[in-house]
Structure formats: C-alpha cells, structure tokens
Design a protein around this motif. Structure first.
Motif, short mmCIF file in Angstrom:
data_model
loop_
_atom_site.label_atom_id
_atom_site.label_comp_id
_atom_site.label_asym_id
_atom_site.label_seq_id
_atom_site.Cartn_x
_atom_site.Cartn_y
_atom_site.Cartn_z
N SER A 132 0.79 -1.34 -0.15
CA SER A 132 0.01 0.01 0.10
C SER A 132 0.90 1.32 0.18
CB SER A 132 -1.03 0.08 1.39
OG SER A 132 -1.71 1.29 1.35
N VAL B 125 -2.36 -0.98 -3.50
CA VAL B 125 -3.24 0.15 -3.09
C VAL B 125 -2.31 1.47 -3.53
CG1 VAL B 125 -4.35 1.81 -1.52
CG2 VAL B 125 -4.53 -0.90 -1.41
N LEU C 70 -7.33 0.18 -6.07
CA LEU C 70 -7.20 -1.17 -5.15
C LEU C 70 -7.19 -2.10 -6.08
CD1 LEU C 70 -8.29 -2.32 -1.81
CD2 LEU C 70 -8.49 -3.56 -3.73
#
Length: 183
Positions: free
Chosen positions: A68, A95, A177
């Motif tokens: 992420s 992400v 995502l």
C-alpha cells in the motif's frame, strides 16, 4: 509505519490470518509497539528494505501480500513489482494513488521529479504534503518522494508486464485497489 503504525497487519491478524509479517524500512513506531503489546500480537515485524535479498529471505513468501502507498515512490515500477514475486505466493493487493485516465492516451504516466511548481500543482491529488509533488523533489529522501502519477490503464499494464494476472480492480477518485495473482 507511515502514519498507520501497523494498522493493516493488526487487521489481518484480527481477521484470522495465521502468519502476519509487516515489513518497513522505518523502525516500529511507539504506537505500533503499544498496540503489539496490548493485543499480545504474534506479528513478525521486519525492519528492512523490500528490495534487499536479505529482507526477502527473512520474510519468505506469503499467501497474500498487501502493498500500500509504496509504488508511487519507486523509480522502477516493473522491477519493483517483479521483485514482489519473492514475497507473493498467490495474491498481491496493490493500493496506490492514480491520475485520471485520459480518453485518448492509454497507459499514461507522469514523472514528477523536477516539475516546476505550476505543473506540480496541476498533478497534486491531495491537500497534504507529498514530497516531490506538493514540494520540490528531494533527491536525498528516496522513499519519501512521489515519483509517479500512474493512470489506471498504465497500472494494469505494468502489473501484467511484471507477471501478474488482475482478478479485480477498484478505482475511486484518485485511488486504486487492485487484486492480482501470480500467473
């Protein structure tokens, strides 16, 4: 740690993951340590560079890897994602921030370093500080600078080039995502 203090690792553990490893170049924050102790957590925290063979060996492969808000800070997108195969046994969840898709220019990426102030403002997707985007590029802070603005089509193409098959993708405002698997 980057302001989340291990939140996603704790969430994975709380949700029933049997083996959770958190890797960060930064040391564990006091907030992480406090939560770790209060939950009697079994998370394996490894302070290391994800591009290091030593870190990859210490970490091993995991069924699910959550990556992420790191991709936009990496100079070489394809090599970064290819290297993640060393950690990913099955599912990779990416992400990252994105730029809007352009109707006639697919696979568009913007290279942020050394843009002038006017162009940095044009591409800045957030109100807070984003080194290299809302402020000038800082070459001595390699993992802090925003390097890339990536369109959804470019992100998907980069993932495919790096050996992943996209299972699902979600794009909302200037975030994405993507769930993919090793081919």
């Amino acid at each position: 740690m980057w302001s989340v203090n291990g939140y996603y690792a704790f969430l994975a553990e709380e949700s029933g993951a049997t083996k959770v490893t958190a890797v960060d170049i930064a040391p564990p924050t006091p907030e992480f340590e406090t939560t770790y102790k209060s939950r009697n957590s079994k998370i394996n925290f490894i302070q290391g560079n994800i591009f290091s063979e030593e870190t990859a060996q210490k970490t091993g492969k995991h069924d699910v890897v959550y990556f992420s808000d790191v991709l936009l800070n990496c100079l070489d997108l394809v090599n970064t994602l290819t290297f993640l195969h060393k950690y990913t046994a099955d599912i990779l969840i990416i992400v990252t921030n994105i730029i809007p898709e352009h109707s006639s220019l697919k696979n568009l990426c913007i290279f942020y370093p050394y843009l002038d102030e006017k162009n940095r403002k044009l591409w800045s997707p957030i109100d807070g500080k984003a080194i290299g985007l809302t402020t000038p590029y800082e070459p001595n802070r390699p993992y802090n600078n925003w390097i890339w603005g990536i369109s959804p089509s470019a992100l998907e193409s980069i993932l495919k080039t790096s050996g992943y098959k996209i299972i699902q993708h979600y794009y909302f405002y200037l975030n994405s995502l993507i769930i993919c698997t090793n081919k």
